[in-house]
Design an enzyme around this catalytic site. Structure first.
Site, PDB file in Angstrom:
ATOM      1  N   GLU A   1      77.992  51.786 -60.908  1.00  0.00           N
ATOM      2  CA  GLU A   1      78.025  53.013 -61.700  1.00  0.00           C
ATOM      3  C   GLU A   1      78.151  54.270 -60.841  1.00  0.00           C
ATOM      4  O   GLU A   1      78.894  55.192 -61.176  1.00  0.00           O
ATOM      5  CB  GLU A   1      76.762  53.114 -62.560  1.00  0.00           C
ATOM      6  CG  GLU A   1      76.680  52.099 -63.694  1.00  0.00           C
ATOM      7  CD  GLU A   1      77.643  52.411 -64.839  1.00  0.00           C
ATOM      8  OE1 GLU A   1      78.214  53.516 -64.854  1.00  0.00           O
ATOM      9  OE2 GLU A   1      77.820  51.542 -65.706  1.00  0.00           O
ATOM     10  N   SER A   2      77.412  54.336 -59.739  1.00  0.00           N
ATOM     11  CA  SER A   2      77.356  55.599 -58.985  1.00  0.00           C
ATOM     12  C   SER A   2      77.410  55.439 -57.479  1.00  0.00           C
ATOM     13  O   SER A   2      77.383  56.451 -56.766  1.00  0.00           O
ATOM     14  CB  SER A   2      76.060  56.342 -59.344  1.00  0.00           C
ATOM     15  OG  SER A   2      74.926  55.595 -58.907  1.00  0.00           O
TER      16      SER A   2
END
Length: 344
Positions: free
Chosen positions: A81-82
């Site tokens: 995700e990040s």
């Protein structure tokens, strides 16, 4: 994570990869040693080598909410995700480590870190919300499978639902034929390997002559609070102190006092990171030991341990005012004074 009609970037290992996101149907389910050390919570061993140290406890807690979503799943998903970089906002507005869209965050965000705000850029809030949402999605896809409207491994379906929405799982009867969603599931499953470790230490210690258990920490640390009645330092309640506290520095190994089987390894609000080991029948009574307030766990439920197996690391989690090991002995389910068992 994606949400209704928009493009976003999936961050993989810190690099943004542009992808076309499929429609997301917003859904709120039921809320619910060294670098090679395996840390677990609620099943599934976490190797923290690639996890930023400040996030390890949150990953362990979020990975203890339900059996399907283990700490390695949480860690691998954050990477996808990040890339472990907080503060990011995707082109369509997904925010923070776990890339929550505002509409989804409204249903799942809580003030888990206790700082007085509910913020997707607060790592504790974000990671715990991720765990809750993942677990809700796992329950939802299990219901789909029970009804015969979807098939496939629950974890794979839950991850696909996090990315594309549970409506897509229901519509296609499994992982939807979206290249980005299929790639998302594969990326997380592949990344789980580097976040997973299995405790293999069989324990090389021995029980000293004349004792029934070995010390649960190395050396001869001071007993900072013995078994008996006292005023609890956190709650202020006069009650039984059910074990012995050893004054040991954070990160020191916690050792199994006797061979046995791990029956619990996870999070408890009062005890923090906790391990319980059953030692079977000793002298006609069922005996267990517990190891509490640890900063991390090194064994999972069902593990067979020997004397001296490293079960975790000393910490100050749960109701604790500083780093120490709270060690307990249970006899037929009742707490008894550990001192005679370890010769203190």
């Amino acid at each position: 994570m994606s949400e209704e009609g928009g493009g976003a970037a999936m961050w993989v290992a810190g690099a943004a990869v542009a992808v076309v996101m499929m429609p997301f149907v917003l859904f709120v389910g039921v809320s619910g040693g060294g670098a090679d050390t395996g840390l677990t919570a609620g099943g599934g061993a976490l190797n923290p080598k690639n996890v930023p140290p400040e996030y390890v406890t949150w990953v362990l807690k979020a990975g203890s909410i339900c059996p399907t979503i283990t700490p390695p799943v949480i860690a691998a998903q954050i990477e996808a995700e990040s890339g472990w970089i907080n503060g990011r906002t995707s082109p369509v507005g997904a925010q923070g480590l776990s890339q929550f869209m505002p509409g989804t965050w409204a249903g799942w965000g809580k003030d888990d870190d206790g700082n007085g705000r509910i913020d997707p850029f607060d790592p504790g809030d974000a990671i715990m919300a991720q765990g809750r949402y993942d677990c809700a999605l796992a329950r939802d896809v299990e219901r789909y499978k029970e009804r015969g409207i979807a098939s496939g491994p629950t974890l794979d379906l839950a991850l696909a639902a996090y990315n594309a929405g549970p409506g897509a799982i229901e519509k296609y009867g499994g992982i939807p034929p979206y290249r980005e969603t299929q790639g998302y599931v594969v990326a997380i499953k592949n990344a789980m390997a580097k976040y997973t470790a299995i405790a293999t230490d069989p324990g090389s210690g021995t029980i000293p002559a004349g004792r029934q258990m070995a010390m649960p920490v190395r050396g001869n640390p001071p007993v900072t609070s013995p078994y008996g009645m006292r005023v609890h330092p956190v709650t202020g309640v006069h009650k039984l102190h059910t074990g012995m506290d050893f004054g040991v520095g954070e990160g020191n190994p916690v050792l199994a006092a006797r061979e046995g089987t791990v029956t619990f390894a996870g999070w408890n609000p009062a005890y923090g990171n906790r391990v319980i080991i059953s030692h079977g029948s000793i002298g006609g009574a069922q005996i267990s030991t517990t190891y509490n307030h640890m900063s991390a766990l090194n064994v999972g439920v069902g593990a067979q341990v020997g004397v001296g197996t490293v079960v975790g690391l000393v910490g100050s989690t749960g109701y604790s005012t500083g780093a120490h090991l709270h060690f307990e002995v249970q006899q037929n389910g009742q707490y008894v004074n550990p001192a005679p068992w370890i010769g203190r």
